[in-house]
Write a protein that holds these residues in place. Structure first.
Motif, PDB file in Angstrom:
ATOM      1  N   ARG A  66       0.867  -1.188   0.000  1.00 18.11           N
ATOM      2  CA  ARG A  66       0.000   0.000   0.000  1.00 18.11           C
ATOM      3  C   ARG A  66       0.903   1.236   0.000  1.00 18.11           C
ATOM      4  N   HIS A  67       0.828   2.021  -1.060  1.00 24.17           N
ATOM      5  CA  HIS A  67       1.668   3.208  -1.186  1.00 24.17           C
ATOM      6  C   HIS A  67       1.217   4.301  -0.218  1.00 24.17           C
ATOM      7  N   HIS A  68       2.181   5.116   0.212  1.00 21.55           N
ATOM      8  CA  HIS A  68       1.900   6.312   0.985  1.00 21.55           C
ATOM      9  C   HIS A  68       1.623   7.444  -0.006  1.00 21.55           C
ATOM     10  N   LEU A  69       0.391   7.908  -0.074  1.00 19.46           N
ATOM     11  CA  LEU A  69      -0.002   8.931  -1.028  1.00 19.46           C
ATOM     12  C   LEU A  69      -0.010  10.288  -0.341  1.00 19.46           C
ATOM     13  N   PRO A  70       0.713  11.272  -0.911  1.00 28.41           N
ATOM     14  CA  PRO A  70       0.806  12.582  -0.247  1.00 28.41           C
ATOM     15  C   PRO A  70      -0.520  13.337  -0.272  1.00 28.41           C
ATOM     16  N   THR A  93       1.533  19.782 -13.089  1.00 28.68           N
ATOM     17  CA  THR A  93       0.802  20.140 -11.869  1.00 28.68           C
ATOM     18  C   THR A  93       0.869  18.982 -10.870  1.00 28.68           C
ATOM     19  N   GLY A  94       0.228  19.191  -9.706  1.00 29.77           N
ATOM     20  CA  GLY A  94       0.288  18.206  -8.637  1.00 29.77           C
ATOM     21  C   GLY A  94      -0.960  17.383  -8.450  1.00 29.77           C
ATOM     22  N   ARG A  95      -1.970  17.557  -9.336  1.00 28.97           N
ATOM     23  CA  ARG A  95      -3.206  16.783  -9.242  1.00 28.97           C
ATOM     24  C   ARG A  95      -3.653  16.369 -10.646  1.00 28.97           C
ATOM     25  N   VAL A  96      -4.314  15.222 -10.712  1.00 29.95           N
ATOM     26  CA  VAL A  96      -4.795  14.732 -11.999  1.00 29.95           C
ATOM     27  C   VAL A  96      -5.785  15.709 -12.620  1.00 29.95           C
ATOM     28  N   ASP A  97      -6.764  16.175 -11.845  1.00 28.76           N
ATOM     29  CA  ASP A  97      -7.757  17.080 -12.427  1.00 28.76           C
ATOM     30  C   ASP A  97      -7.151  18.423 -12.824  1.00 28.76           C
ATOM     31  N   ASP A  98      -6.179  18.911 -12.040  1.00 28.17           N
ATOM     32  CA  ASP A  98      -5.501  20.157 -12.406  1.00 28.17           C
ATOM     33  C   ASP A  98      -4.687  19.979 -13.685  1.00 28.17           C
ATOM     34  N   GLY A 149     -11.486   6.431 -17.057  1.00 28.57           N
ATOM     35  CA  GLY A 149     -11.470   5.678 -15.817  1.00 28.57           C
ATOM     36  C   GLY A 149     -10.548   6.261 -14.767  1.00 28.57           C
ATOM     37  N   LEU A 150     -10.441   7.590 -14.732  1.00 30.69           N
ATOM     38  CA  LEU A 150      -9.536   8.256 -13.795  1.00 30.69           C
ATOM     39  C   LEU A 150     -10.286   9.047 -12.715  1.00 30.69           C
ATOM     40  N   GLY A 151     -11.610   8.917 -12.676  1.00 32.62           N
ATOM     41  CA  GLY A 151     -12.396   9.720 -11.754  1.00 32.62           C
ATOM     42  C   GLY A 151     -12.007   9.532 -10.297  1.00 32.62           C
ATOM     43  N   ALA A 152     -11.733   8.296  -9.890  1.00 27.60           N
ATOM     44  CA  ALA A 152     -11.382   8.028  -8.488  1.00 27.60           C
ATOM     45  C   ALA A 152      -9.973   8.510  -8.156  1.00 27.60           C
ATOM     46  N   LEU A 153      -9.217   8.936  -9.173  1.00 23.49           N
ATOM     47  CA  LEU A 153      -7.833   9.360  -8.967  1.00 23.49           C
ATOM     48  C   LEU A 153      -7.659  10.856  -9.176  1.00 23.49           C
ATOM     49  N   ARG A 154      -8.738  11.597  -9.209  1.00 21.70           N
ATOM     50  CA  ARG A 154      -8.663  13.003  -9.604  1.00 21.70           C
ATOM     51  C   ARG A 154      -7.778  13.832  -8.671  1.00 21.70           C
ATOM     52  N   ASP A 155      -7.676  13.454  -7.388  1.00 20.89           N
ATOM     53  CA  ASP A 155      -6.852  14.217  -6.458  1.00 20.89           C
ATOM     54  C   ASP A 155      -5.457  13.642  -6.298  1.00 20.89           C
ATOM     55  N   ARG A 156      -5.134  12.611  -7.063  1.00 18.45           N
ATOM     56  CA  ARG A 156      -3.826  11.951  -6.970  1.00 18.45           C
ATOM     57  C   ARG A 156      -2.766  12.757  -7.728  1.00 18.45           C
ATOM     58  N   HIS A 157      -1.538  12.767  -7.226  1.00 17.40           N
ATOM     59  CA  HIS A 157      -0.437  13.386  -7.975  1.00 17.40           C
ATOM     60  C   HIS A 157      -0.163  12.539  -9.216  1.00 17.40           C
ATOM     61  N   PRO A 158       0.004  13.153 -10.399  1.00 13.29           N
ATOM     62  CA  PRO A 158       0.225  12.359 -11.612  1.00 13.29           C
ATOM     63  C   PRO A 158       1.380  11.373 -11.512  1.00 13.29           C
ATOM     64  N   TRP A 217       2.167   9.610  -9.102  1.00 13.96           N
ATOM     65  CA  TRP A 217       1.813   8.465  -8.263  1.00 13.96           C
ATOM     66  C   TRP A 217       0.871   7.497  -8.969  1.00 13.96           C
ATOM     67  N   LEU A 218       0.559   7.772 -10.218  1.00 13.24           N
ATOM     68  CA  LEU A 218      -0.269   6.857 -10.992  1.00 13.24           C
ATOM     69  C   LEU A 218       0.558   5.694 -11.506  1.00 13.24           C
ATOM     70  N   SER A 219      -0.124   4.601 -11.876  1.00 12.01           N
ATOM     71  CA  SER A 219       0.574   3.499 -12.546  1.00 12.01           C
ATOM     72  C   SER A 219       0.979   3.943 -13.946  1.00 12.01           C
ATOM     73  N   GLY A 220       1.825   3.145 -14.600  1.00 10.24           N
ATOM     74  CA  GLY A 220       2.267   3.491 -15.943  1.00 10.24           C
ATOM     75  C   GLY A 220       1.108   3.642 -16.914  1.00 10.24           C
ATOM     76  N   GLY A 221       0.139   2.716 -16.848  1.00 14.27           N
ATOM     77  CA  GLY A 221      -1.011   2.797 -17.737  1.00 14.27           C
ATOM     78  C   GLY A 221      -1.886   3.998 -17.443  1.00 14.27           C
ATOM     79  N   GLN A 222      -2.046   4.326 -16.165  1.00 12.77           N
ATOM     80  CA  GLN A 222      -2.854   5.487 -15.792  1.00 12.77           C
ATOM     81  C   GLN A 222      -2.183   6.787 -16.234  1.00 12.77           C
ATOM     82  N   LYS A 223      -0.855   6.846 -16.128  1.00 11.11           N
ATOM     83  CA  LYS A 223      -0.133   8.028 -16.617  1.00 11.11           C
ATOM     84  C   LYS A 223      -0.359   8.207 -18.109  1.00 11.11           C
ATOM     85  N   ARG A 224      -0.326   7.109 -18.846  1.00 12.03           N
ATOM     86  CA  ARG A 224      -0.543   7.202 -20.287  1.00 12.03           C
ATOM     87  C   ARG A 224      -1.946   7.730 -20.589  1.00 12.03           C
ATOM     88  N   ARG A 225      -2.960   7.240 -19.883  1.00  7.80           N
ATOM     89  CA  ARG A 225      -4.314   7.723 -20.131  1.00  7.80           C
ATOM     90  C   ARG A 225      -4.430   9.217 -19.803  1.00  7.80           C
TER      91      ARG A 225
END
Length: 598
Positions: free
Chosen positions: A22-26, A414-419, A447-456, A458-466
């Motif tokens: 389980r990663h430590h997410l800032p 930026t520091g957030r997916v939605d930003d 399929g990134l809605g649940a990750l909108r506040d995550r730092h880019p 900290w995403l997986s490789g596939g999520q970064k690509r999307r």
């Protein structure tokens, strides 16, 4: 602490029992929260002489598991880890990564993340030097590894001058030079051309042939990997082991189950699933083009869908949206592009193909304006929608053309997916309400809605690509340029992405795709331009060019898997079939058909 195995020949080089990370997410306030477990309770072993293929949908924890094998998780990447993991006889939880380096060598998903020196030779020497090997041994190891990956003649070059595929091969050479018994490879062929992929797996087979080394391989491209792997471990979306076993037992025997999980399958297996759904009695399912040919020659085949092979008509000058005129680019004493002229019509879905180093990425970056060359290094010109992309104002340029980098991290600011998605819209002065609506739409589509506040980062490789694709399309440019868009994607997300590109194309967006995935090109492109040595060597329709052996050889490419299988059939009516969509089939869920007609 080193463990004494009773049988050092057959005892595991790598053993996981109940591994849970389980990663430590800032958080914005400087604290952190624990992410969902991925992987979650995984048991896995790699023994000498075997290649274990690790599969699973994007975000299930494959790369995290790979990073845990050499202690980067949790000693460098902060995370909570439970379960046990031993690698090279070490208890990884109690061993710092430098002490694991001699036993576990890793090739990262992003090869740039492990380049630390200024020359190819120095890069390969770096690890064995730090392991305090004698100088003569260091040089011998470096030369042997560079010759294995075809980079010995470029040993004096700066790694930055290599293509993406060249840097991928350099990373493999660095791993080989260490001499570690366990190799952990995370998407090692993602940036390689078809010839490079073939050479890579030939090298991998030679590495494991002695029975001394073992390999943990994370890979999405199974058309080549399937013949190199011995066992498969499949994770589900929650990061748990869904199934494991010998390659044929898992990939062929449980193909429909894997398709439902969104896991990639070999192209020929997908084709057989489609034909089986149409009533063609194929059993067992094939894993290779030769097996598909044999299976189809043994049964009575229906007529294929009528395949049209039109030549691409000349581009009407009134419809030109991208114009490349006698473009020559030099870099580091090398000619990267050599007198390239190319017109792209509005509404084209153009694929740029060619071997590593052919100039594809450079051409794409120049068209998109993300590479603005020095005047002395370039001759000729580029125009996109009437703009000079090297001198245009950034706001005007982003309205005309969007670009998706080969490495997604190169474009995050930026520091957030939605930003990240909103950034370009805000720069263009789009009203806040429209910004929110567009961002929410892209988050939902990808399929990134649940990750909108995550730092880019900290995403997986596939999520970064999307996310990287989302940042390009959210501004709705007239031209979209993508460098290896399906890299790092599981099959379900790749289908969604390709469907989206097709929809954009159908709505009038001009799409330019750089890709080594020849099956993707066959399925989706309306036009193919092949480069070799920085020059255009072919320009035409996929159905024509992808069956032209002379053109493919000149461009350092290979016939796509399906075309290879159908081209060898006894019935000549099937020889023109190059796409999954050309096959007769009952309607299947989109996840089964990866890019066919979903």
């Amino acid at each position: 602490m080193r463990f004494a195995y009773p049988d050092p020949v057959t005892s595991p080089l790598l053993e996981l029992r109940g591994l849970r990370v389980r990663h430590h997410l800032p958080l914005d306030d400087g604290g952190h929260r624990l992410g969902d477990p991925a992987p979650d309770g995984v048991d896995l072993a790699v023994r000498p002489g075997e290649v274990v293929l690790l599969l699973g949908p994007s975000g299930c924890g494959k790369s995290t598991l790979a990073l845990a094998t050499n202690g980067l998780v949790p000693h460098v990447v902060d995370a909570d880890v439970t379960g046990t993991l031993t690698a090279g006889g070490h208890d990884v939880a109690a061993t710092r990564p430098p002490l694991l380096a001699a036993d576990v060598a890793m090739v990262f998903q992003d090869p740039d993340a492990q380049v630390v020196t200024g020359s190819v030779l120095d890069e390969v020497c770096f690890a064995p030097e730090n392991l305090r090997r004698p100088p003569a041994e260091v040089l011998a190891r470096a030369e042997g590894a560079l010759r294995q990956v075809g980079l010995w003649e470029r040993r004096g070059d700066d790694p930055a001058l290599l293509s993406g595929g060249g840097r991928q091969r350099l990373a493999l050479a660095c791993a080989l030079a260490v001499g570690a018994r366990l190799l952990v490879l995370d998407e090692p062929t993602a940036n390689l051309d078809p010839d490079g992929v073939e050479q890579f797996y030939a090298t991998l087979r030679s590495v494991t042939a002695s029975g001394e080394r073992g390999v943990l391989l994370v890979e999405h491209d199974l058309d080549a990997a399937v013949e190199a792997a011995d066992r498969v471990v499949v994770l589900d979306a929650a990061g748990r082991v869904a199934t494991s076993g010998p390659v044929r037992e898992v990939l062929a025997g449980r193909a429909e189950e894997l398709a439902e999980l969104g896991v990639w399958l070999p192209t020929t297996t997908l084709a057989a699933l489609r034909l089986r759904a149409a009533g063609v009695p194929i059993d067992p399912l094939p894993l290779t083009p030769a097996e598909l040919t044999g299976a189809l020659d043994a049964v009575s085949l229906p007529a294929p869908v009528a395949v049209q092979e039109p030549d691409v008509p000349p581009v009407d000058r009134r419809d030109v949206v991208v114009s490349v005129d006698h473009l020559t680019v030099r870099r580091g004493g090398r000619t990267v592009l050599d007198d390239v002229s190319l017109d792209v019509a509005r509404g084209d879905l153009l694929a740029l193909v060619g071997a590593n180093g052919a100039g594809k990425t450079t051409l794409a970056q120049l068209v998109a304006g993300v590479l603005r060359p020095r005047r002395r290094a370039v001759a000729g010109s580029v125009r996109v929608g009437g703009l000079d992309p090297w001198r245009a104002d950034v706001r005007d340029l982003t309205a005309a053309v969007g670009f998706v980098f080969q490495n997604p991290e190169h474009q995050f600011v930026t520091g957030r997916v939605d930003d990240e998605l909103a950034h370009g819209l805000r720069l263009r002065g789009v009203p806040d309400g429209e910004v929110v609506a567009r961002v929410d739409d892209v988050l939902d589509r990808f399929g990134l809605g649940a990750l909108r506040d995550r730092h880019p980062f900290w995403l997986s490789g596939g999520q970064k690509r999307r996310l990287s694709v989302g940042t390009a399309i959210v501004c709705r440019p007239d031209v979209l340029v993508l460098d290896e868009p399906t890299y790092g994607q599981d099959r379900e997300r790749a289908v969604e992405l390709l469907d989206l590109l097709t929809t954009l194309h159908d709505d009038g967006t001009t799409v330019v795709v750089v890709s080594h995935d020849m099956q993707l090109v066959a399925e989706h492109a309306t036009r193919v331009v092949a480069l070799a040595g920085g020059r255009v060597v072919a320009d035409g329709s996929p159905a024509v060019l992808l069956r032209d052996d002379a053109v493919l050889a000149a461009a350092g490419l290979r016939t796509p898997p399906l075309a290879r299988a159908t081209g060898a059939l006894r019935d000549p009516a099937w020889h023109a079939v190059t796409r999954l969509a050309d096959l007769p089939a009952a309607r299947l869920p989109a996840v089964h058909l990866a890019g066919a007609d979903a």
